[in-house]
Design an enzyme around this catalytic site. Sequence first.
Site, mmCIF file in Angstrom:
data_model
loop_
_atom_site.group_PDB
_atom_site.id
_atom_site.type_symbol
_atom_site.label_atom_id
_atom_site.label_comp_id
_atom_site.label_asym_id
_atom_site.label_seq_id
_atom_site.Cartn_x
_atom_site.Cartn_y
_atom_site.Cartn_z
ATOM 1 N N SER A 90 0.851 -1.185 0.000
ATOM 2 C CA SER A 90 0.000 0.000 0.000
ATOM 3 C C SER A 90 0.886 1.233 0.000
ATOM 4 O O SER A 90 1.873 1.294 0.744
ATOM 5 C CB SER A 90 -0.906 -0.003 1.233
ATOM 6 N N HIS A 94 2.423 12.153 -1.172
ATOM 7 C CA HIS A 94 1.986 13.540 -0.976
ATOM 8 C C HIS A 94 3.098 14.473 -1.448
ATOM 9 O O HIS A 94 4.049 14.766 -0.708
ATOM 10 C CB HIS A 94 1.693 13.812 0.504
ATOM 11 N N HIS A 104 -2.619 7.362 -4.482
ATOM 12 C CA HIS A 104 -2.681 6.174 -3.628
ATOM 13 C C HIS A 104 -2.775 4.943 -4.517
ATOM 14 O O HIS A 104 -3.398 4.963 -5.585
ATOM 15 C CB HIS A 104 -3.917 6.266 -2.721
ATOM 16 N N ASN A 106 -2.873 0.420 -3.903
ATOM 17 C CA ASN A 106 -2.581 -0.790 -3.133
ATOM 18 C C ASN A 106 -3.039 -2.025 -3.885
ATOM 19 O O ASN A 106 -3.959 -1.977 -4.707
ATOM 20 C CB ASN A 106 -3.150 -0.723 -1.706
ATOM 21 N N ARG A 108 -3.499 -6.301 -2.798
ATOM 22 C CA ARG A 108 -3.522 -7.125 -1.600
ATOM 23 C C ARG A 108 -4.158 -8.482 -1.879
ATOM 24 O O ARG A 108 -4.934 -8.648 -2.833
ATOM 25 C CB ARG A 108 -4.274 -6.415 -0.474
ATOM 26 N N HIS A 143 -6.123 7.707 -16.059
ATOM 27 C CA HIS A 143 -7.179 6.743 -16.376
ATOM 28 C C HIS A 143 -6.804 5.870 -17.575
ATOM 29 O O HIS A 143 -7.187 4.697 -17.633
ATOM 30 C CB HIS A 143 -8.501 7.467 -16.616
ATOM 31 N N HIS A 173 -20.123 12.168 4.041
ATOM 32 C CA HIS A 173 -20.489 13.275 4.928
ATOM 33 C C HIS A 173 -20.206 14.638 4.285
ATOM 34 O O HIS A 173 -20.706 15.657 4.763
ATOM 35 C CB HIS A 173 -19.739 13.160 6.265
ATOM 36 N N GLY A 256 -4.721 -4.848 15.080
ATOM 37 C CA GLY A 256 -3.485 -4.692 15.831
ATOM 38 C C GLY A 256 -2.272 -4.447 14.970
ATOM 39 O O GLY A 256 -1.159 -4.815 15.343
ATOM 40 N N GLY A 257 -2.470 -3.821 13.817
ATOM 41 C CA GLY A 257 -1.355 -3.510 12.937
ATOM 42 C C GLY A 257 -0.472 -2.413 13.513
ATOM 43 O O GLY A 257 -0.785 -1.809 14.548
#
Length: 301
Positions: A90, A94, A104, A106, A108, A143, A173, A256-257
């Site tokens: 990942s 910036h 960004h 990632n 996985r 793109h 939001h 718990g990473g």
Amino acid sequence: MDTARVKEFLLELQELIVARLEQVDGKPFRQDSWQRPAGGGGISRLIEEGNVLERGGVNFSHVTGDRLPPSASAHRPELAGRRWEAMGVSLVMHPRNPYAPTSHMNVRFFVAEKEGAEPVWWFGGGMDLTPYYGFVEDAAHFHAMCRRALTPFSDDYYPRFKKWCDEYFFLKHRDEPRGVGGIFYDDFSEGGFEHAFNLTESVGDHFLSAYVPILERRADLPYGERERDFQAYRRGRYVEFNLVWDRGTLFGLQSGGRTESILMSLPPIVKWRYDWHPEPGTPEAHLYTDFLRARDWLAAE
């Protein structure tokens, strides 16, 4: 299903991306290896206060556990209680220059196992672009590379994964997209392991060709305090999405990473203002009217 091959690819991808971005920036990335007490670990590669990148991180993680955290089992309740294994790369970049967009990516792999039952596995990933000042040619190029990564596997994947990205990277939001999108997919096991793995390899392998030309094109454009101020304000939206909506961030924290590695995606300088709106007709307003909306970027140029 060959998890060793997936891990080998991810480690090589991390190394390749870091090496290329070090060429662009001129400064080296710091490396931290870490272990997770509950199982597994990872390698974090980070740059701060670089020449081009104000902060950038490329994380590899391979973690295991006995029970899935709520963020993973909420949409797949049948997996609750299974042993699990997750690995991925990942990254978030910036740049310092407000005219250079944040990006960004990632990729996985996840597998959940239970005695007496078939393993449940899937791949996920994608990449997206978050500009502060919009350029149609940048969005179109990004793109185009996303489409190029997917077209060898099916003509259907790019429009489908683009729509998925537009819907996922949306701040509910705020009622606005995070940026100009890209591609996103999750819970992907179509066509069997080889097909899904090869597609995910292609997505990871296309990130540099999607992002680096844009970064190099914008990194040296002149800017002032006005542009830096707006960049810091818009970065606040990035923080809000990652801490409120992003499944990867929630999974990492709930399982718990390593917190330092999970939160390396946050920008170093951010501002919030109360009920602020750009002046109509300004370059800042242009971002809202022309770029923060879902559109066909391949046709836009």
